[in-house]
Design a protein around this motif. Structure first.
Motif, PDB file in Angstrom:
ATOM      1  N   ASN B 237       0.772  -1.229   0.000  1.00 43.92           N
ATOM      2  CA  ASN B 237       0.000   0.000   0.000  1.00 43.92           C
ATOM      3  C   ASN B 237       0.815   1.298   0.000  1.00 43.92           C
ATOM      4  O   ASN B 237       0.266   2.361   0.203  1.00 43.92           O
ATOM      5  CB  ASN B 237      -0.948   0.006   1.210  1.00 43.92           C
ATOM      6  CG  ASN B 237      -2.308   0.569   0.819  1.00 43.92           C
ATOM      7  OD1 ASN B 237      -2.692   0.491  -0.350  1.00 43.92           O
ATOM      8  ND2 ASN B 237      -2.991   1.143   1.786  1.00 43.92           N
ATOM      9  N   GLY B 239       2.321   2.493  -2.604  1.00 35.71           N
ATOM     10  CA  GLY B 239       2.123   3.182  -3.889  1.00 35.71           C
ATOM     11  C   GLY B 239       2.952   2.622  -5.026  1.00 35.71           C
ATOM     12  O   GLY B 239       3.173   3.284  -6.031  1.00 35.71           O
ATOM     13  N   SER B 241       2.361   0.133  -7.209  1.00 36.43           N
ATOM     14  CA  SER B 241       1.629  -0.026  -8.466  1.00 36.43           C
ATOM     15  C   SER B 241       1.278   1.326  -9.072  1.00 36.43           C
ATOM     16  O   SER B 241       1.261   1.496 -10.290  1.00 36.43           O
ATOM     17  CB  SER B 241       0.355  -0.844  -8.251  1.00 36.43           C
ATOM     18  OG  SER B 241       0.690  -2.119  -7.744  1.00 36.43           O
ATOM     19  N   SER B 242       1.016   2.281  -8.207  1.00 38.20           N
ATOM     20  CA  SER B 242       0.730   3.629  -8.715  1.00 38.20           C
ATOM     21  C   SER B 242       1.936   4.187  -9.449  1.00 38.20           C
ATOM     22  O   SER B 242       1.803   4.841 -10.497  1.00 38.20           O
ATOM     23  CB  SER B 242       0.383   4.566  -7.562  1.00 38.20           C
ATOM     24  OG  SER B 242      -0.664   4.031  -6.795  1.00 38.20           O
ATOM     25  N   VAL B 255      -4.738  -0.625  -8.786  1.00 43.70           N
ATOM     26  CA  VAL B 255      -4.403   0.176  -7.616  1.00 43.70           C
ATOM     27  C   VAL B 255      -5.638   0.281  -6.717  1.00 43.70           C
ATOM     28  O   VAL B 255      -6.706   0.664  -7.166  1.00 43.70           O
ATOM     29  CB  VAL B 255      -3.967   1.595  -8.055  1.00 43.70           C
ATOM     30  CG1 VAL B 255      -3.736   2.475  -6.829  1.00 43.70           C
ATOM     31  CG2 VAL B 255      -2.724   1.521  -8.920  1.00 43.70           C
ATOM     32  N   ASP B 257      -6.840   0.939  -2.274  1.00 47.10           N
ATOM     33  CA  ASP B 257      -6.290   1.302  -0.967  1.00 47.10           C
ATOM     34  C   ASP B 257      -6.231   0.097  -0.039  1.00 47.10           C
ATOM     35  O   ASP B 257      -5.986   0.222   1.131  1.00 47.10           O
ATOM     36  CB  ASP B 257      -7.071   2.465  -0.340  1.00 47.10           C
ATOM     37  CG  ASP B 257      -8.555   2.147  -0.263  1.00 47.10           C
ATOM     38  OD1 ASP B 257      -8.933   1.002  -0.651  1.00 47.10           O
ATOM     39  OD2 ASP B 257      -9.322   3.022   0.156  1.00 47.10           O
ATOM     40  N   ILE B 258      -6.504  -1.087  -0.612  1.00 51.37           N
ATOM     41  CA  ILE B 258      -6.412  -2.298   0.203  1.00 51.37           C
ATOM     42  C   ILE B 258      -4.993  -2.852   0.113  1.00 51.37           C
ATOM     43  O   ILE B 258      -4.518  -3.161  -0.983  1.00 51.37           O
ATOM     44  CB  ILE B 258      -7.391  -3.380  -0.294  1.00 51.37           C
ATOM     45  CG1 ILE B 258      -8.808  -2.773  -0.378  1.00 51.37           C
ATOM     46  CG2 ILE B 258      -7.345  -4.616   0.596  1.00 51.37           C
ATOM     47  CD1 ILE B 258      -9.721  -3.555  -1.277  1.00 51.37           C
ATOM     48  N   LYS B 342       3.918   9.781  -1.117  1.00 53.72           N
ATOM     49  CA  LYS B 342       2.773  10.394  -0.432  1.00 53.72           C
ATOM     50  C   LYS B 342       3.174  11.641   0.365  1.00 53.72           C
ATOM     51  O   LYS B 342       2.672  11.885   1.466  1.00 53.72           O
ATOM     52  CB  LYS B 342       2.039   9.381   0.467  1.00 53.72           C
ATOM     53  CG  LYS B 342       1.662   8.084  -0.259  1.00 53.72           C
ATOM     54  CD  LYS B 342       0.596   7.282   0.456  1.00 53.72           C
ATOM     55  CE  LYS B 342       0.404   5.948  -0.253  1.00 53.72           C
ATOM     56  NZ  LYS B 342      -0.595   5.077   0.377  1.00 53.72           N
ATOM     57  N   SER B 359       5.063  12.510  -4.711  1.00 56.44           N
ATOM     58  CA  SER B 359       3.639  12.297  -4.492  1.00 56.44           C
ATOM     59  C   SER B 359       3.048  11.834  -5.815  1.00 56.44           C
ATOM     60  O   SER B 359       3.068  12.573  -6.798  1.00 56.44           O
ATOM     61  CB  SER B 359       2.944  13.577  -4.041  1.00 56.44           C
ATOM     62  OG  SER B 359       1.537  13.374  -4.170  1.00 56.44           O
TER      63      SER B 359
HETATM   64  N1  LIG Z   1      -2.338  10.409  -0.970  1.00 62.47           N
HETATM   65  C1  LIG Z   1      -1.626   9.637  -1.771  1.00 62.47           C
HETATM   66  N2  LIG Z   1      -2.095   8.432  -2.034  1.00 62.47           N
HETATM   67  C2  LIG Z   1      -1.366   7.632  -2.843  1.00 62.47           C
HETATM   68  C3  LIG Z   1      -0.161   8.067  -3.397  1.00 62.47           C
HETATM   69  N3  LIG Z   1       0.358   7.049  -4.148  1.00 62.47           N
HETATM   70  C4  LIG Z   1      -0.537   6.030  -4.065  1.00 62.47           C
HETATM   71  N4  LIG Z   1      -1.580   6.366  -3.255  1.00 62.47           N
HETATM   72  C5  LIG Z   1      -2.700   5.540  -2.908  1.00 62.47           C
HETATM   73  O1  LIG Z   1      -2.276   4.495  -2.076  1.00 62.47           O
HETATM   74  C6  LIG Z   1      -3.062   3.331  -2.277  1.00 62.47           C
HETATM   75  C7  LIG Z   1      -2.181   2.113  -2.553  1.00 62.47           C
HETATM   76  O2  LIG Z   1      -1.537   2.270  -3.778  1.00 62.47           O
HETATM   77  P1  LIG Z   1      -0.955   1.044  -4.655  1.00 62.47           P
HETATM   78  O3  LIG Z   1      -0.250   1.634  -5.770  1.00 62.47           O
HETATM   79  O4  LIG Z   1      -2.010   0.022  -4.881  1.00 62.47           O
HETATM   80  O5  LIG Z   1       0.068   0.454  -3.578  1.00 62.47           O
HETATM   81  P2  LIG Z   1       0.959  -0.870  -3.686  1.00 62.47           P
HETATM   82  O6  LIG Z   1       2.234  -0.550  -3.026  1.00 62.47           O
HETATM   83  O7  LIG Z   1       1.012  -1.355  -5.072  1.00 62.47           O
HETATM   84  O8  LIG Z   1       0.124  -1.842  -2.751  1.00 62.47           O
HETATM   85  P3  LIG Z   1       0.075  -3.456  -2.784  1.00 62.47           P
HETATM   86  O9  LIG Z   1      -0.046  -3.884  -4.197  1.00 62.47           O
HETATM   87  O10 LIG Z   1      -1.126  -3.716  -1.986  1.00 62.47           O
HETATM   88  O11 LIG Z   1       1.314  -3.906  -2.118  1.00 62.47           O
HETATM   89  C8  LIG Z   1      -4.030   3.683  -3.367  1.00 62.47           C
HETATM   90  O12 LIG Z   1      -5.266   4.034  -2.843  1.00 62.47           O
HETATM   91  C9  LIG Z   1      -3.389   4.867  -4.063  1.00 62.47           C
HETATM   92  O13 LIG Z   1      -4.329   5.702  -4.683  1.00 62.47           O
HETATM   93  C10 LIG Z   1       0.297   9.370  -3.078  1.00 62.47           C
HETATM   94  O14 LIG Z   1       1.350   9.847  -3.500  1.00 62.47           O
HETATM   95  N5  LIG Z   1      -0.469  10.119  -2.243  1.00 62.47           N
END
Ligand SMILES: Nc1nc2c(ncn2[C@@H]2O[C@H](COP(=O)(O)OP(=O)(O)OP(=O)(O)O)[C@@H](O)[C@H]2O)c(=O)[nH]1
Ligand SMILES: [Mg+2]
Lengths: 630, 457
Positions: B237, B239, B241-242, B255, B257-258, B342, B359
Motif C-alpha cells: 500500500n 504506492g 503499483s501507482s 491500484v 487502498d487495500i 505520499k 507524491s
Molecule cells: N495520498 C496519496 N495516495 C497515494 C499516493 N500514491 C498512491 N496512493 C494511494 O495508495 C493506495 C495504494 O496504492 P498502490 O499503488 O495500490 O500500492 P501498492 O504498493 O502497489 O500496494 P500493494 O499492491 O497492496 O502492495 C491507493 O489508494 C493509491 O491511490 C500518493 O502519492 N499520495
C-alpha cells in the motif's frame, strides 16, 4: 539374346521435348548421335496442353532459341494462335505463349530430326544402361540390341513405370495411350540411382462439334504476332480462337457428391502432384468459397476436332467426368474423345546431378526433362539442350556450359533442382528468379547467343546479325544520350501534344524517354537524325533506357552474387570431417557437393555460421597444401 | 548472407562488455573503417583520423553529423592494416558514457553502411587474413557455431512477446501483398483480382507505420524483452503499483487502498530517455503468518539477484517499519533509488538523503526519479550486457533498412514503374525484416500464391 547394334558417341533415350533438343544439339555439334523412342509416332508429342510458352516458360523458349535450340523455331512454324502475356505490366514479365497444332508440331520436329546429319532416330525401348568402372558404355534395348556409346542422356519423361489412373480404373501405361517403359527403372536402381514417384494429370479431350461456342467467351490471339525465335522474321497466319467458360454450382455439386470416388482423395494415388496443376476436384475442395472456376477451351490443331479443356483435369471416374463436364455452359452435350487421367511415374532426385546435368558419380550419364522431376515441355527442352551440349563438351574434354542464376531462367531452373531438390514437379515461374529484371524475354539473345555461338549451335550468319543488332542498339542509346532538346515553346508544345509535361531545361532524349508516358516512337517528332531501327532494336533501346536505374541496381547485386559463384569448392570434401559444422549442414553438403560457395549458401539447412566454418576450413586446407608444396 | 561471405564490407562489434566504469569499446574493421568513422569524429584541435598515425590515441568527441550534437567523449585508436587484429584497417572507439552513447554511435555507424559483425567474425577475418596460426583454425571453427547459437538464443529471447508479434504482423502484411502481386504476374489470365497501386500503397504504408510504432511510437518503451531490470520494492500500500502506472502513463496495474492488492509480479517495459527499462512491480512484502513471510522474503531476494536496479518505496506518512529497515540493509550493495511517497499527506521541509520526495497523487518527483534512473545508467553503476546492445542496434538497423526499401517501393510506384519493379523493393523489405528472425524467404512467396489463390491448369 543380345547383339551389338552399333557404336555411337551419344545415345539419347526418349524423343520428347528434352530428348529432341539433346539429340539435335549433340548432332549439330558434330557428334554421332542415336535417338531412341518407344514409338516413332510420339516424337515431340504434347500429351498435355496444346501450347508452348506462358509466364516464365516463354522465357525458357526464347533462351533455348538464343542458344541455338529448336523449340522456338518449331512452334513458330506450327502455331495457330499467339499471345504476349502481361503486356499491361513491365517488360521483365512479358511472356509469349502460342497455341500449337499438336500434330504439325510433332511432324515438323520429326522431320528436322530425320534430316539432321549425324543423327539417327530409332523406335526402340531402352531397358538397361550399361556401366563399367563408373562410366557409361552403352544402352540396351528390349529387342536385345546393345548400342555402345561414350555418353548417354536419359530423357524418359513420364514413361518410367507409368501408371494411368482414371477413377477406380488404373493400369500400366505411358502418356496419351502409349506404352510405359517398364524396365529402365530397375536398371537405374541397380546402378545406385534412387527413384521417387511423381504424379501429374491431364483433362479430357472433347469433340468440337459437340460444343456450343456461342455460350462461351471468345479469346483471340494478338493482332501482331511476335515470334519465339530470333531467327523468324515474321509470322502471318489466320489465327484460331480459344474460348473461355466457367464451372458452376452444379459442377461443384457433382464433385462433392463423388469425391470419395477420387483416387486423390481416397488414398489410392500416393504420388506427389504439382500444386500449379490442381485437378478440378482439388480446386473445388480447397477453395470451396469460389462459386466458379475458369475453363479454357483450346483447339488441339487445325485438322482435328479434339479440344483440350484446360482447368478440368481430373482423376475422377469416367462417368463422373462426363457428368461434370456437361454442367459447363457450352459443354452440355460434350462428347469425350479422350478421358482425363492422372499419371504416376518414376523420376530421379535431381540433387544427384551436377550443373552440367551429368550424374555426379557415373561419367557420361546425363538426365534431362521430367525424369528430373520437372514438369512442362519448355522446362524439359531447356534441360535437354544443356545436357546435349554438355555431353559433347564432356567427350571433347572441355568445360561444361553452365548458365548461372544471373544469366538465364535455364540457369535458375537447373540450379534450383540440383541444389534445393524438389518434392513436387517443378514448374518455371518468374518469381523464382532473383534477377528477373535482367532476364527478360526480349534480351535472351543478348544474354545467350554468344554462348550458343561458342558451343557451335549458332551459325556465322546468325551471329553476325546478332552482333549488328547489339551494336545498333548500343549506338542508338549513345546517340539519344547526347541528343538534347531545348525547353523552347515549340518543343514544349510538342511535349504537351504527346501527352507529357513541358521540360524546364535542356534534356537529352534519353532522359525524356524515361518518362513513363514516353515511347521511342513518340520521340520521333524531336528527332530528325533517327536511324532506321527494326522493332526488336527499338524495343531494346526503349527498355534499356526506361529501366536503366533499376537494371543498374540489379547488375550491382549480380556482381556480388558472381563473386561467391566463382569461389569454387573441391568436390571431394567429406563435410562430416569438418569440425564445427553442424551435423545437418554437413549431411546436406555431403549429399549435394556444391561447386561453389554461392551454391553451398543456397542449400536449405546450411546456415551463415556453417558457411563461415566452411570458409575457414577451406583456407586451412589451402595453407596446408601450400606448406606441403613449399 | 552474401556480405558475410565476401568479407569485403566493414564490420563493427562491441569489443568489451560495458564495464563498471561505463567504458566500452566499439571496434570497426574493414576497408572503409577509417572513412566511415571520420565524419562522426571531432577533435578539439582539428586533428583527423585519416591523418593520425597508426597505433596512436586520438582524443575527441563523437558527433551526430546530422544534428552536429556531441554524443560522447571518446578516445580513438586507429590501426592501419596489416598491423591490427584482423589485418584490416581497424578503428577502436573507446566510449565513456555508457550504454546510451554507445548505442547511438553504433546506430550511426550502421546507417553509414557498417555491418554488425556476426559472432566470431573478427576472429574469422583474422584467420582468413593470415593473422592467426593454422593450428588455431579448429578452435575458430568450433567457436563460430557455438557463439552463433548463443547469440541466436539471446536474440530470440529478446524477440519474445510483443516485438515478435509486431514483426510477424509486418511480415504477413508484406508477404500477402507481395504474393498477390506475384500471382498476378504468374497467372495473368486467371480470375485473380489485379492488385491496384493503391492497395499496394496501403499495405506498404501500414507496414511503415507498424515499423515506426516498433521503433519509436507509443510502445517504444516495450521494444525489447530485455531492458534494465528494475524492481519496485516496498511495504504493501505504499504506492508501488501507482508508480508503475505513472511511469507507463496508463493503467496497467490495479491500484486500490487495500494493502496486498498486487498478488503477482507484474513486468512492464518503459523507455526513459532512450534507455529501456523492464519495471517489475512486486507484491508488497507484508506480514501474515511466518510461512508467507518466508516466501515473500525469498521472492524478493530472488528478485534482488536478478534486478540491475531497485526502486525502494516507503510511505512517508507512516513511520519506518522494522521490515523496511531490514530490507534496506539487504539493499546496501545494490543500485537502489529510495522514494518517499505520499508527500502530499505529510508536510516535510527537507527530505534526508538518499530519499527522493514524491507524491504520485500530484506526480511530484517523477522527473527527478527518471533523471536519477538515467544518471545511474550513464554513470555505469547500472550496466547492461554488450549482447543486448548489439542485438538491439542490429534490430533497429534492420527495421530502418526495411523501411528504406518500403519508401523505395512508394517511389517506384510514384514514378509510374510496373508492378514487377515495385515487387523488387517489397521483396527487399521482407528480406531485411527476415534478417532479424533469421527465417529465409525461400519458397514462402510461391507457397502463399498457391495457398491464397486458386490457379493452375
Ligand atoms: N495520498 C496519496 N495516495 C497515494 C499516493 N500514491 C498512491 N496512493 C494511494 O495508495 C493506495 C495504494 O496504492 P498502490 O499503488 O495500490 O500500492 P501498492 O504498493 O502497489 O500496494 P500493494 O499492491 O497492496 O502492495 C491507493 O489508494 C493509491 O491511490 C500518493 O502519492 N499520495
Ligand atoms: Mg500493488
Amino acid at each position: 539374346m543380345t547383339y551389338q547394334g552399333g557404336n555411337y558417341d551419344i545415345v539419347v533415350v526418349g524423343a520428347g521435348h528434352a530428348g529432341c533438343e539433346a539429340a539435335l544439339a549433340a548432332a549439330r555439334m558434330g557428334f554421332n548421335t542415336l535417338l531412341l523412342t518407344i514409338n516413332l509416332d510420339s516424337v515431340a508429342m504434347m500429351p498435355c496442353n496444346p501450347s508452348i510458352g506462358g509466364t516464365g516458360k516463354g522465357h525458357l523458349v526464347r533462351e533455348i532459341d538464343a542458344l541455338g535450340g529448336e523449340m522456338g523455331k518449331n512452334i513458330d512454324a506450327t502455331m495457330i494462335q499467339s499471345k504476349m502475356l502481361n503486356t499491361a505490366k513491365g517488360p521483365a514479365v512479358h511472356s509469349l505463349r502460342a497455341q500449337a497444332d499438336k500434330k504439325n508440331y510433332q511432324f515438323r520436329m520429326k522431320e528436322v530430326i530425320e534430316n539432321q546429319p549425324n543423327l539417327l532416330l530409332k523406335q526402340q525401348e531402352a531397358t538397361e544402361i550399361l556401366i563399367e568402372k563408373g562410366k557409361i558404355t552403352g544402352v540396351k534395348v528390349l529387342t536385345g540390341a546393345i548400342y555402345a556409346c561414350r555418353a548417354a542422356i536419359i530423357c524418359s519423361g513420364t514413361y518410367l513405370k507409368g501408371r494411368i489412373i482414371i477413377g477406380d480404373v488404373s493400369y500400366d501405361g505411358g502418356p496419351n495411350g502409349l506404352f510405359p517403359a517398364m524396365y529402365l527403372s530397375q536398371s537405374l536402381k541397380e546402378n545406385g540411382i534412387e527413384l521417387q514417384r511423381f504424379k501429374t494429370g491431364t483433362p479430357a479431350r472433347v469433340d468440337a462439334k459437340s460444343l456450343d461456342f456461342d455460350k462461351m467467351v471468345i479469346q483471340n490471339g494478338d493482332e501482331k504476332i511476335i515470334p519465339f525465335s530470333f531467327e523468324t522474321e515474321e509470322i502471318n497466319i489466320d489465327q484460331v480462337p480459344c474460348y473461355l467458360t466457367y464451372t458452376n454450382e452444379k459442377t461443384h455439386q457433382i464433385i462433392n457428391q463423388n469425391i470419395d470416388r477420387s483416387p486423390l482423395y481416397n488414398g489410392e494415388v500416393t504420388g506427389i502432384g504439382p500444386r500449379y496443376c490442381p485437378s478440378i476436384e482439388t480446386k473445388v475442395m480447397r477453395f470451396n468459397d469460389k462459386d466458379r472456376h475458369q475453363i479454357f477451351i483450346e483447339p488441339e490443331g487445325l485438322n482435328t476436332n479434339e479440344i483440350y479443356v484446360q482447368g478440368m483435369s481430373s482423376s475422377l471416374p469416367e462417368d463422373v467426368q462426363i457428368d461434370l463436364y456437361r454442367t459447363v455452359p457450352g459443354m452440355e452435350h460434350a462428347e469425350f474423345m479422350r478421358s482425363a487421367y492422372a499419371i504416376e511415374y518414376d523420376c530421379i532426385h535431381p540433387t544427384r546431378l551436377k550443373a552440367s546435368l551429368e550424374l555426379k558419380d557415373i561419367d557420361g550419364l546425363f538426365f534431362a526433362g521430367q525424369i528430373n522431376g520437372t514438369s512442362g515441355y519448355e522446362e524439359a527442352a531447356a534441360q535437354g539442350l544443356i545436357a546435349g551440349i554438355n555431353a559433347v563438351k564432356g567427350l571433347k574434354n572441355e568445360e561444361p556450359v553452365i548458365l548461372d542464376r544471373s544469366q538465364a531462367y535455364i540457369g535458375v531452373l537447373i540450379d534450383d533442382i540440383i541444389t534445393k531438390g524438389i518434392d513436387e514437379p517443378y514448374r518455371m515461374m518468374t518469381s523464382r528468379c532473383e534477377y528477373r529484371l535482367l532476364l527478360r524475354q526480349d534480351n535472351a539473345d543478348l544474354r545467350l547467343t554468344p554462348i550458343g555461338y561458342q558451343a557451335g549451335l549458332i551459325n556465322e550468319e546468325r551471329y553476325k546479325r546478332f552482333l549488328d543488332k547489339k551494336v545498333t542498339v548500343e549506338k542508338e542509346i549513345e546517340r539519344l544520350l547526347s541528343f538534347t532538346i531545348k525547353p523552347s515553346a515549340e518543343n514544349n508544345e510538342k511535349m504537351i501534344e504527346l501527352g507529357s509535361t513541358p521540360i524546364k531545361k535542356s534534356l537529352s532524349l534519353f532522359e525524356i524517354l524515361k518518362r513513363p508516358e514516353m515511347t521511342y516512337d513518340l520521340l520521333a517528332v524531336f528527332d530528325d537524325q533517327r536511324p532506321a531501327l527494326n522493332w526488336s532494336e527499338k524495343e531494346q533501346v526503349e527498355v534499356q533506357i526506361k529501366y536503366e536505374g533499376y537494371i543498374k541496381k540489379q547488375l550491382a547485386q549480380v556482381e556480388q552474387y558472381k563473386k561467391l559463384e566463382h569461389r569454387s569448392i573441391p568436390n571431394d570434401l567429406d563435410y562430416t570431417k569438418i569440425s564445427g559444422l553442424r551435423l545437418e549442414a554437413a549431411e546436406k553438403l555431403n549429399a549435394i557437393k556444391p561447386l561453389s560457395m554461392g551454391q553451398a549458401s543456397r542449400i536449405s539447412g546450411v546456415s551463415p555460421a556453417d558457411m563461415s566454418v566452411l570458409m575457414i576450413y577451406l583456407e586451412q586446407q589451402k595453407r596446408r597444401n601450400q606448406r606441403a608444396g613449399d | 548472407m552474401k556480405e558475410q561471405l565476401l568479407n569485403e564490407d566493414t564490420i563493427a562489434a562491441v569489443a568489451t562488455g560495458l564495464g563498471g566504469a561505463g567504458i566500452g569499446i566499439i571496434r570497426v574493421s574493414g576497408d572503409q573503417a577509417i572513412a566511415l568513422v571520420e565524419p562522426l569524429f571531432k577533435n578539439p584541435k582539428g586533428k583527423t583520423l585519416t591523418k593520425a598515425a597508426s597505433h596512436q590515441l586520438l582524443y575527441g568527441q563523437m558527433v551526430d553529423p546530422q544534428t552536429n550534437m556531441d554524443i560522447d567523449e571518446v578516445l580513438l585508436s586507429k590501426m592501419v592494416k596489416p598491423h591490427s587484429y584482423t589485418a584490416e584497417d581497424v578503428v577502436e572507439i573507446n566510449c565513456h558514457g555508457g550504454i546510451v552513447p554507445m548505442q547511438k554511435i553504433l546506430g550511426l555507424l550502421l546507417s553509414a553502411g557498417v555491418r554488425m559483425a556476426e559472432p566470431g567474425e573478427f576472429t574469422k577475418r583474422a584467420f582468413l587474413n593470415g593473422r592467426l596460426d593454422l593450428t588455431q583454425a579448429e578452435a575458430v571453427m568450433d567457436i563460430i557455431n557455438a557463439k552463433t547459437e548463443e547469440g541466436l538464443k539471446y536474440s530470440v529471447s529478446q524477440l519474445e512477446g510483443k516485438l515478435s508479434d509486431h514483426l510477424e504482423e509486418i511480415d504477413q502484411e508484406l508477404l500477402a501483398i507481395l504474393s498477390h502481386m506475384e500471382a498476378n504476374i504468374e497467372y495473368p489470365e486467371f480470375d485473380i483480382e489485379e492488385v491496384t497501386n493503391s492497395e499496394i500503397k496501403t499495405s506498404v504504408v501500414t507496414a511503415v507505420k507498424k515499423i515506426d510504432q516498433v521503433l519509436e511510437g507509443s510502445e517504444a518503451g516495450k521494444i525489447y524483452r530485455e531492458g534494465i531490470t528494475t524492481a519496485i520494492l516496498g511495504e504493501p500500500n505504499v504506492g508501488k503499483s501507482s508508480l508503475l502506472n505513472t511511469l507507463l502513463m496508463e493503467n496497467k496495474a490495479i491500484v486500490t487502498d487495500i494493502p496486498g492488492t498486487t498478488r503477482d509480479i507484474i513486468e512492464e517495459y518503459i523507455n526513459v530517455k532512450g534507455i529501456p527499462f523492464k519495471i517489475i512491480d512486486t507484491a508488497g512484502i507484508r506480514e501474515t503468518d511466518n510461512e508467507v513471510e518466508r516466501i515473500g522474503v525469498e521472492k524478493s531476494r530472488n528478485l534482488l539477484d536478478k534486478a540491475n536496479l531497485v526502486i525502494f518505496m516507503r510511505d512517508i506518512s507512516k513511520p519506518l517499519s522494522q521490515r523496511e529497515e531490514e530490507l534496506m540493509t539487504l539493499l546496501k550493495n545494490k543500485n537502489t533509488i529510495y522514494i518517499a511517497n505520499k508527500t502530499d499527506l505529510k508536510e516535510t521541509e527537507k527530505m534526508p538523503d538518499p530519499w527522493i520526495p514524491m507524491s504520485l497523487l500530484t506526480e511530484a518527483g517523477i522527473d527527478l526519479l527518471k533523471q536519477k534512473m538515467v544518471d545511474m545508467v550513464y554513470a555505469g553503476t547500472v550496466n547492461q550486457d554488450a549482447d543486448y546492445l548489439v542485438t538491439n542496434s542490429r534490430h533497429i538497423n534492420q527495421l530502418n533498412k526495411c523501411k528504406e526499401h518500403l519508401h523505395a517501393a512508394l517511389e517506384t510506384m510514384a514514378s509510374g514503374m510496373p508492378v514487377e519493379l515495385i515487387s523488387i523493393d517489397v521483396m527487399n523489405a521482407v528480406e531485411s525484416l527476415r534478417e532479424i528472425t533469421g527465417k529465409a524467404v525461400g519458397m514462402d512467396i510461391i507457397n502463399q500464391i498457391f495457398k491464397n489463390f486458386c490457379i493452375g491448369k
